[in-house]
Write a protein that holds these residues in place. Structure first.
Motif, short mmCIF file in Angstrom:
data_model
loop_
_atom_site.label_atom_id
_atom_site.label_comp_id
_atom_site.label_asym_id
_atom_site.label_seq_id
_atom_site.Cartn_x
_atom_site.Cartn_y
_atom_site.Cartn_z
N ASN A 1 2.14 -1.51 4.44
CA ASN A 1 1.67 -0.19 4.50
C ASN A 1 2.98 0.69 4.41
OD1 ASN A 1 -1.36 -0.43 4.44
ND2 ASN A 1 -0.60 -1.72 6.18
N CYS B 1 0.01 5.28 2.29
CA CYS B 1 -1.08 4.58 2.90
C CYS B 1 -1.86 5.73 3.88
CB CYS B 1 -0.90 3.37 3.86
SG CYS B 1 0.49 4.01 5.11
N MET C 1 0.91 -1.11 0.00
CA MET C 1 -0.10 -0.22 -0.18
C MET C 1 0.87 1.18 0.16
SD MET C 1 -3.30 0.40 -0.17
CE MET C 1 -3.93 -1.11 0.62
N ILE D 1 -0.06 -7.45 4.10
CA ILE D 1 -0.05 -6.14 3.41
C ILE D 1 0.85 -5.21 4.05
CG2 ILE D 1 -1.38 -3.88 3.30
CD1 ILE D 1 -4.07 -5.37 3.51
N SER E 1 -6.45 -0.38 3.91
CA SER E 1 -5.81 -1.39 4.37
C SER E 1 -6.51 -2.28 5.38
CB SER E 1 -4.29 -1.18 5.02
OG SER E 1 -3.53 -0.78 3.85
#
Length: 215
Positions: A88, A69, A66, A86, A75
C-alpha cells in the motif's frame, strides 16, 4: 493491538472549497489528521467490486500494489479474502502511519510513503496495480473537461507511466472510477497493454473499471 475504526459518513468540514485541492498533498495531510479514527471509501467497497476483481485477478498469490491507498478498507477486506501480498502506498505519511497501526494483525501487507508519480519499486515487480480514486484526485482541474490542462495531463501521465514500468509482463492495472470512457480512456492508452472497460451500475449511476493488461 489495532482497533477497528468507524466508517466515515460525509463530513462537510473535510470538503475543500475548491476541488483542485484534492490534487494536493497538503489537503490530504490535513484531512487524514481530522479522520484519524475513521475509514473512508470512495466510489465502491470491496463487497461491490469483488465479482469483477475476481474475474480479472485469477490468483490470490499475486503481488498487488494499492495506489494512493488512503484510509480505504479495500486492502484490509481483500487481505481477509485471501489476497495477502499487498503493498500500500500513499504520499501522506499521516495516513500510512495510521493504516500501518490499524493493520498490525494483517502481517502480509506493507505500508509505504510513496508518490504514485515516482514509485520506489523495481521494474516489473508488481502483478496487479489498483487505483480507486487516486487518478481522479489528480484530475481535479480548473480546465475544460474536454480539453484538460497540460499540467493535469502530465501528472496523470506520470502515474500511468510508472504503473506501466512496475507491472510485470501479463500484469494488470485496474482503475475504479466514475469517469466515463470518453473522458478517461485517452489517459490510459499505451502500446504496451490492452485495455478493457467494465461498467458497474448503481441505481442509475455508473461506475467504471478500466483494466489494462500488459502484453
Amino acid at each position: 493491538m489495532s482497533t477497528t475504526p468507524a466508517t466515515a459518513s460525509t463530513d462537510l468540514s473535510v470538503l475543500p472549497e475548491d476541488n483542485t485541492a484534492y490534487g494536493t498533498k497538503e489537503y490530504w495531510q490535513q484531512r487524514y489528521m481530522q479522520e484519524e479514527a475513521v475509514t473512508f471509501d470512495w466510489f465502491k467497497t470491496y463487497k461491490d467490486l469483488k465479482p469483477l476483481l475476481s474475474k480479472h485477478v485469477d490468483s490470490k498469490d499475486v503481488r498487488i500494489l494499492m495506489l494512493g491507498c488512503g484510509n480505504s478498507t479495500l486492502s484490509s477486506d481483500m487481505y481477509e479474502d485471501g489476497y495477502q501480498n499487498i503493498v500500500n502506498v500513499d504520499y501522506s505519511d499521516v495516513v500510512i502511519n495510521q493504516m500501518r497501526e490499524r493493520t498490525l494483525h494483517q502481517s502480509g501487507m506493507t505500508w509505504e510513503v510513496m508518490d504514485v508519480r515516482a514509485l520506489a519499486l523495481g521494474d516489473g515487480s508488481v502483478d496487479v496495480a489498483i487505483d480507486k480514486g487516486t487518478l481522479d484526485a489528480l484530475m481535479c482541474d480548473k480546465g475544460d473537461v474536454w480539453e484538460p490542462s497540460a499540467e493535469m495531463c502530465e501528472n496523470v501521465g506520470r502515474e500511468v507511466n510508472e504503473v506501466d514500468r512496475v507491472l510485470a509482463a501479463g500484469g494488470k492495472f485496474i482503475w475504479i472510477t466514475f469517469g466515463q470512457p470518453h473522458f478517461r480512456r485517452r489517459h490510459l492508452e499505451r502500446p504496451s497493454w490492452d485495455l478493457q472497460i467494465e461498467r458497474l451500475n448503481d441505481g442509475g449511476f455508473d461506475y467504471f473499471m478500466y483494466i489494462a493488461s500488459k502484453k
